[in-house]
Design a protein around this motif. Sequence first.
Motif, PDB file in Angstrom:
ATOM      1  N   TYR A   1      -0.309   2.286  -7.110  1.00 18.33           N
ATOM      2  CA  TYR A   1      -0.720   3.668  -7.343  1.00 18.33           C
ATOM      3  C   TYR A   1      -2.085   3.673  -8.020  1.00 18.33           C
TER       4      TYR A   1
ATOM      5  N   GLN B   1      -4.359   6.107 -10.679  1.00 19.59           N
ATOM      6  CA  GLN B   1      -4.289   7.220 -11.624  1.00 19.59           C
ATOM      7  C   GLN B   1      -5.684   7.517 -12.144  1.00 19.59           C
TER       8      GLN B   1
ATOM      9  N   LEU C   1      -0.208  10.269 -10.581  1.00 17.41           N
ATOM     10  CA  LEU C   1      -0.389   9.063  -9.777  1.00 17.41           C
ATOM     11  C   LEU C   1      -0.550   9.392  -8.304  1.00 17.41           C
TER      12      LEU C   1
ATOM     13  N   PHE D   1      -0.263   7.662  -4.613  1.00 11.60           N
ATOM     14  CA  PHE D   1       0.293   6.510  -3.894  1.00 11.60           C
ATOM     15  C   PHE D   1      -0.789   5.843  -3.052  1.00 11.60           C
TER      16      PHE D   1
ATOM     17  N   TYR E   1       2.661   0.411  -0.099  1.00 17.65           N
ATOM     18  CA  TYR E   1       4.036   0.035  -0.405  1.00 17.65           C
ATOM     19  C   TYR E   1       4.431  -1.166   0.438  1.00 17.65           C
TER      20      TYR E   1
ATOM     21  N   ASP F   1       3.453  -0.096   4.169  1.00 21.90           N
ATOM     22  CA  ASP F   1       3.061   1.299   4.397  1.00 21.90           C
ATOM     23  C   ASP F   1       1.713   1.504   3.719  1.00 21.90           C
TER      24      ASP F   1
ATOM     25  N   SER G   1      -0.321   4.074   4.204  1.00 25.82           N
ATOM     26  CA  SER G   1      -0.743   5.447   4.468  1.00 25.82           C
ATOM     27  C   SER G   1      -1.522   6.080   3.320  1.00 25.82           C
TER      28      SER G   1
ATOM     29  N   LEU H   1      -2.050   1.190 -11.046  1.00 26.84           N
ATOM     30  CA  LEU H   1      -0.717   0.830 -11.517  1.00 26.84           C
ATOM     31  C   LEU H   1       0.083   0.199 -10.386  1.00 26.84           C
TER      32      LEU H   1
ATOM     33  N   ARG I   1      14.117  -0.566  -1.443  1.00 32.89           N
ATOM     34  CA  ARG I   1      13.510   0.691  -1.056  1.00 32.89           C
ATOM     35  C   ARG I   1      14.469   1.819  -1.375  1.00 32.89           C
ATOM     36  N   GLY I   2      13.902   2.923  -1.772  1.00 28.70           N
ATOM     37  CA  GLY I   2      14.689   4.127  -1.855  1.00 28.70           C
ATOM     38  C   GLY I   2      15.289   4.410  -3.216  1.00 28.70           C
ATOM     39  N   PHE I   3      16.049   5.431  -3.270  1.00 29.96           N
ATOM     40  CA  PHE I   3      16.655   5.919  -4.498  1.00 29.96           C
ATOM     41  C   PHE I   3      18.128   5.595  -4.491  1.00 29.96           C
ATOM     42  N   PRO I   4      18.780   5.381  -5.576  1.00 29.53           N
ATOM     43  CA  PRO I   4      18.255   5.660  -6.908  1.00 29.53           C
ATOM     44  C   PRO I   4      17.582   4.472  -7.580  1.00 29.53           C
TER      45      PRO I   4
ATOM     46  N   GLU J   1      15.258   2.410  -9.475  1.00 28.49           N
ATOM     47  CA  GLU J   1      14.188   2.782 -10.386  1.00 28.49           C
ATOM     48  C   GLU J   1      12.962   1.920 -10.148  1.00 28.49           C
ATOM     49  N   GLN J   2      11.794   2.531 -10.164  1.00 25.97           N
ATOM     50  CA  GLN J   2      10.549   1.795 -10.091  1.00 25.97           C
ATOM     51  C   GLN J   2      10.144   1.392 -11.515  1.00 25.97           C
TER      52      GLN J   2
ATOM     53  N   PHE K   1       7.215  -0.072 -13.852  1.00 35.01           N
ATOM     54  CA  PHE K   1       5.755  -0.097 -13.787  1.00 35.01           C
ATOM     55  C   PHE K   1       5.160  -1.175 -14.678  1.00 35.01           C
TER      56      PHE K   1
END
Lengths: 115, 115
Positions: free
Chosen positions: A35, A37, A43, A45, A48, A56, A58, A91, A98-101, A103-104, A106
């Motif tokens: 990311y 900032q 942040l 993106f 990924y 990714d 993008s 960052l 991948r995905g939730f839940p 947690e990322q 940092f």
Amino acid sequence: GAGVSQSPSNKVTEKGKDVELRCDPISGHTALYWYRQSLGQGLEFLIYFQGNSAPDKSGLPSDRFSAERTGGSVSTLTIQRTQQEDSAVYLCASSFSRGFPYEQYFGPGTRLTVT
Amino acid sequence: AQTVTQSQPEMSVQEAETVTLSCTYDTSESDYYLFWYKQPPSRQMILVIRQEAYKQQNATENRFSVNFQKAAKSFSLKISDSQLGDAAMYFCAIGLMDSNYQLIWGAGTKLIIKP
């Protein structure tokens, strides 16, 4: 255990130079995010990585930006021919998958200043 | 396009009192997650609390709780019994299932704790 680490902590470079920023994710985390900032902003993106899948890209703002992840672990973000608008905190985050839940987590970021 | 808005650039609260940080978002998706992250001067983003959009019950985490109003697309964070260590930038973010689980971030609210 060790968290996400990033190096260098701060980087000052001259306009037009190339820079490399490094991210060392938490061991076992398959997903890795970059990311940007900017001052007073949230942040943004950039890119990924998930396991061995194609990244990714993008969010990369221009073709001067690129990133790679070697061996599914350490990642390097490269900015070529830096411009003053590239000045920001970069960052890195990692997560189990991948995905939730999931947690990322940092890292502390790299503050890049282009003079 | 998805957007996250934090209308309070800065908030201050007396130690031990309660403060509420506001966040509104816009998305046409029905499945998403909402997050509050804290960023102290060390720059390291720390997850404070997470809310799944499909859950009506508001998430709580010790002194932190959310007021999630899905119809109004509002996701405020309440910090009870504020402590000096709560001083930081607070960011609201939305994560969408259909966007590679990228997080879209608000611009942040700076929380100042008065001793």
